[in-house]
Enzyme design. Structure first.
Site, PDB file in Angstrom:
ATOM      1  N   TRP A 114       0.815  -1.219   0.000  1.00 26.84           N
ATOM      2  CA  TRP A 114       0.000   0.000   0.000  1.00 26.84           C
ATOM      3  C   TRP A 114       0.846   1.265   0.000  1.00 26.84           C
ATOM      4  O   TRP A 114       0.457   2.275  -0.592  1.00 26.84           O
ATOM      5  CB  TRP A 114      -1.014  -0.018   1.143  1.00 26.84           C
ATOM      6  N   ASP A 179      -1.159   6.903   6.307  1.00 26.12           N
ATOM      7  CA  ASP A 179      -2.306   6.102   5.880  1.00 26.12           C
ATOM      8  C   ASP A 179      -2.585   5.119   7.024  1.00 26.12           C
ATOM      9  O   ASP A 179      -1.786   4.221   7.299  1.00 26.12           O
ATOM     10  CB  ASP A 179      -1.950   5.357   4.588  1.00 26.12           C
ATOM     11  N   LYS A 203     -12.833  -0.981   7.271  1.00 24.25           N
ATOM     12  CA  LYS A 203     -12.183  -2.091   7.973  1.00 24.25           C
ATOM     13  C   LYS A 203     -12.460  -2.060   9.476  1.00 24.25           C
ATOM     14  O   LYS A 203     -12.872  -3.059  10.057  1.00 24.25           O
ATOM     15  CB  LYS A 203     -10.680  -2.074   7.723  1.00 24.25           C
TER      16      LYS A 203
HETATM   17  N1  PMP Z   1      -4.358   1.763   2.275  1.00 25.24           N
HETATM   18  C1  PMP Z   1      -4.384   0.610   2.974  1.00 25.24           C
HETATM   19  C2  PMP Z   1      -3.404   0.410   4.083  1.00 25.24           C
HETATM   20  C3  PMP Z   1      -5.340  -0.361   2.663  1.00 25.24           C
HETATM   21  O1  PMP Z   1      -5.373  -1.497   3.356  1.00 25.24           O
HETATM   22  C4  PMP Z   1      -6.255  -0.130   1.607  1.00 25.24           C
HETATM   23  C5  PMP Z   1      -7.314  -1.129   1.235  1.00 25.24           C
HETATM   24  N2  PMP Z   1      -7.055  -2.431   1.506  1.00 25.24           N
HETATM   25  C6  PMP Z   1      -6.162   1.076   0.918  1.00 25.24           C
HETATM   26  C7  PMP Z   1      -5.214   2.001   1.272  1.00 25.24           C
HETATM   27  C8  PMP Z   1      -7.112   1.384  -0.233  1.00 25.24           C
HETATM   28  O2  PMP Z   1      -8.347   1.684   0.325  1.00 25.24           O
HETATM   29  P1  PMP Z   1      -9.640   1.977  -0.589  1.00 25.24           P
HETATM   30  O3  PMP Z   1     -10.021   0.672  -1.190  1.00 25.24           O
HETATM   31  O4  PMP Z   1     -10.649   2.503   0.389  1.00 25.24           O
HETATM   32  O5  PMP Z   1      -9.251   2.969  -1.607  1.00 25.24           O
END
Ligand code: PMP
Length: 368
Positions: A114, A179, A203
């Site tokens: 990520w 994040d 989550k």
């Molecule tokens: N950052 C992290 C740490 C994630 O776990 C995720 C989704 N698994 C995201 C960003 C992306 O999130 P979204 O699908 O809400 O764009």
């Protein structure tokens, strides 16, 4: 396969079993009931499904979510809480658009999937310096090669796909952007170290569609001219996050989850629960080291998303099939990393954790 849930206790087994999915966290049954009631509406409250965002009822709801977040996380007054659409992925663009400045540069700490996604998006808007590797940089942030002129330094507090986590926010001299999507409200936050934190809510505090951005007020107002207005933090702050129709339904779910977290004892209680659960999972995996392999070193292991491999990789499919037959679903690792991944988000039921621990042990014993 028996589709009845073999997990007993409070867990609600809609669809047959419990989910350990990393993508979206479970909601406790009492929260689901309250969401259903909010959908139907009452004599005092209109149905959330068609509630105008301009109504006093919605404004009160949003103000209440803001106040609860501030209370639960002890957010200082000089931080704004913004509520936006687009998931955490939209923040991968909004952060550089708002904070990088014309001709600026930013540092991205590469700890896994990520953080790399965030850096790749930011590179569209300015100069990105990547530091660290998948093994993560030295925990001593003083040694990170950030340089004084970086507009900000971005980290991913919990790498959902890799099972790697910062157990404390690093102390650095430039604004720290985090994040926090997969460990939001699972532990207290040190706002003396943080300039901006963002988290999509699906989550740990709700359903997809809402992203929370907590930003230090002095960072507002420097967006690049190309920034779309709905992606401009200052414009959103000015409009109290109602520049356009906000995510009304996810806001309702978040309020009910925050109430549930408060009733459970707040963020310290979530942190203690998670510490206990993750220690039980890792302890069981370590106790069966002939069968399970832990790819991440102990100091960086995620409490939220423990990831592991079967020592005999050919057994992964059987492990996942047997787990599903026992009512334990969505344990497959992220496609980029493979193996098995357990997600221990806030709303997960105790009985589900106990059933998982039992299964991990049982599967290992039957291979002996
Ligand atoms: N950052 C992290 C740490 C994630 O776990 C995720 C989704 N698994 C995201 C960003 C992306 O999130 P979204 O699908 O809400 O764009």
């Amino acid at each position: 396969m028996d589709s009845r849930c073999s997990v007993e206790g409070e867990a609600r087994c809609t669809g047959g079993g419990v989910s350990f999915s990393a993508a979206s966290g479970p909601l406790p049954p009492t929260v689901i009931d309250a969401v259903a009631a909010a959908c139907h509406g009452t004599a005092q409250a209109r149905s959330i499904l068609s509630l105008p965002f301009t109504s006093p009822q919605y404004k009160t709801l949003q103000a209440d979510v803001d106040a609860r977040l501030r209370r639960l996380l002890d957010i200082p007054a000089h931080f704004r809480v913004l509520f936006v659409h687009g998931g955490a992925s939209a923040q991968f663009a909004m952060v550089p658009l708002n904070l990088m400045g014309e001709g600026g540069r930013a540092v991205y700490v590469d700890t896994g999937h990520w953080s790399r996604r965030a850096a790749a998006e930011a590179a569209r808007y300015g100069r990105i310096i990547r530091i660290g590797t998948s093994d993560a940089p030295t925990p001593d942030a003083a040694e990170w090669p950030i340089g004084p002129d970086a507009a900000y330094c971005h980290i991913t507090t919990n790498e959902t796909a890799d099972g790697r986590q910062f157990h404390a926010l690093p102390a650095i001299d430039v604004p720290l952007v985090a994040d926090m999507t997969s460990d939001f409200l699972t532990r207290p936050l040190d706002f003396s170290r943080l300039a901006l934190g963002y988290a999509a809510t699906q989550k740990t505090i709700g359903v997809p569609g809402l992203t929370v951005v907590i930003v230090r007020e002095d960072l507002l107002g420097g967006a690049l001219p190309i920034t779309p207005k709905v992606m401009n933090y200052a414009a959103q702050a000015e409009a109290d996050s109602r520049l356009n129709t906000p995510p009304v339904f996810p806001m309702q779910v978040a309020q009910l989850m925050l109430q549930w977290i408060e009733a459970k004892g707040g963020v310290p209680a979530m942190a203690a629960q998670l510490e206990r659960r993750s220690a039980a999972v890792y302890g069981t995996l370590e106790a069966n080291e002939d069968v399970y392999r832990l790819p991440v070193g102990a100091a960086q292991r995620s409490r939220v998303n423990p990831c592991f491999q079967l020592a005999n990789e050919a057994l992964t499919a059987r492990f996942l099939d047997d787990a599903a037959a026992a009512g334990l679903h969505d344990l497959r690792g992220h496609p980029q990393t493979g193996g098995v991944r357990v997600s221990l988000y806030n709303g997960l039921d105790e009985a589900a954790v106990a059933a998982l621990i039992h299964f991990l042990d049982d599967f290992a014993q039957h291979l002996q």
